[in-house]
Write an enzyme that holds these catalytic residues in place. Structure first.
Site, PDB file in Angstrom:
ATOM      1  N   CYS A  56       0.815  -1.171  -0.004  1.00  0.00           N
ATOM      2  CA  CYS A  56       0.087   0.097  -0.043  1.00  0.00           C
ATOM      3  C   CYS A  56       1.005   1.241  -0.017  1.00  0.00           C
ATOM      4  CB  CYS A  56      -1.054   0.007   1.030  1.00  0.00           C
ATOM      5  SG  CYS A  56      -0.198  -0.363   2.904  1.00  0.00           S
ATOM      6  N   HIS A 162      -2.406   1.385   7.040  1.00  0.00           N
ATOM      7  CA  HIS A 162      -2.601   1.348   5.529  1.00  0.00           C
ATOM      8  C   HIS A 162      -2.123   2.741   4.917  1.00  0.00           C
ATOM      9  CE1 HIS A 162      -4.220   0.207   1.800  1.00  0.00           C
ATOM     10  NE2 HIS A 162      -5.367   1.136   1.956  1.00  0.00           N
ATOM     11  N   ASP A 180      -8.228   5.093  -1.832  1.00  0.00           N
ATOM     12  CA  ASP A 180      -7.709   3.782  -1.291  1.00  0.00           C
ATOM     13  C   ASP A 180      -7.090   2.918  -2.574  1.00  0.00           C
ATOM     14  OD1 ASP A 180      -7.248   1.362   0.016  1.00  0.00           O
ATOM     15  OD2 ASP A 180      -9.070   1.963   1.338  1.00  0.00           O
TER      16      ASP A 180
END
Lengths: 212, 212
Positions: A56, A162, A180
């Protein structure tokens, strides 16, 4: 017949508002009129999915480097010079990132060693009003982008630490648009900025420091 | 020091208008107000780069299948079911596509065998007004997306046959927003619809038929 694996997660809403929902679109329209999604256009042009469960941070950086039109100086595929998450290995061995993910500090290092500039802000060194000022400043321009490190649990989302970039800000609702990078799990969504701050203000067990 | 390879191509403008330019943003704002970028929000949420030089058709389909929230019924990475261009191999061996690309007919086949529905329109079977009607209908909804097969040369772009999805329509300018999947080469851009029609109305040497 049972199908193996998972098809996305339902986005807990509230607190999130899905970008492509009626309400999410309305927020976008208003933010567009207010001039706080100026950075969105370049950033969304390079929106990508993290290619590994622990990438991520790398996918987030890759989006921003492409959006800023930074030349990686090395080829990706064929003759093309281009950033992809799997190419970012200058601060930490890629195999280690694949196994353990990447910390706030290493993300900053990776941006710099790939030709970007970083102003790093941590929740234990500034206050939420400073963060909001930076978000407003960057979402109103095309020259900088805000990336955040946060704990998903604060948004009632599954998972822990994240990274993702921020694509816009809505002043009236005090919400940020999180692009995201784990798109196989959650779509892009708006989140209240104070809640994002709270999610950033959590301890990363890998470093013992505040995450964001 | 010389650097190997290429860093993007300059987008020939005119005829294209870059999506993230001032003029491109203005077109987007107007199209948003007119309701002809309704499909944009879902589609852009899954915007991706073709992972191989000849995978433009596959990346285009992959975006649309993800935007329509079609469950692939098989896993991508880890536990996640998700479409990526490298997973679309039901109508043609992937190795063949990697070498030669994919035709209009095979793209339609690939959508269907992955759970989508296709209305296929070819330039020798309908007129530009029909095409415009479909573009308006799909860009005004979230339930369908238009993908196009065209020759880049008509836009003064380098390269030949290419596929990409359409992210929006601007009625006043009669322009479409092409979400080019070869993002390492050209960013997303607006193109006059009649010119796109002209680019679709070219012969694909692989089949001897009109391309689009």
């Amino acid at each position: 017949m049972a199908t193996a694996g998972l098809y996305r997660r339902a986005l807990p809403s509230p607190p999130a508002i899905e970008f492509a929902s009626s309400q999410g679109k309305q927020l976008f329209k208003e933010a567009l009129a207010a001039g706080t999604v100026e950075g969105f256009f370049k950033l969304i042009s390079y929106y990508q999915t993290q290619s590994e469960p622990a990438y991520c941070g790398l996918a987030t950086i890759s989006m921003v480097l492409n959006a800023l039109a930074i030349d990686p100086g090395r080829t990706w595929k064929g003759p093309w010079r281009w950033f992809d998450d799997s190419m970012l290995d200058c601060c930490e061995p890629l195999e280690k990132i694949k196994a353990d993910g990447v910390t706030f500090k290493k993300v900053a290092c990776l941006v710099v060693c790939n030709g970007g500039k970083v102003d790093a802000f941590r929740t234990d060194e500034c206050i939420v009003d400073d963060f909001r000022k930076h978000v407003i400043s960057c979402t109103s321009s095309e020259d900088c982008h805000v990336v955040v490190s946060y704990h998903r649990g604060v948004f009632k989302q599954t998972g822990t630490g994240h990274f993702s970039p921020i694509g816009g800000y809505h002043a009236g609702m005090d919400m940020v648009l999180i692009l995201d990078v784990a798109r196989f799990k959650y779509p892009p969504h708006w989140i209240p900025l104070p809640l994002l701050w709270e999610a950033m203000n959590t301890i990363d067990e890998a470093t013992g420091r505040y995450r964001g």
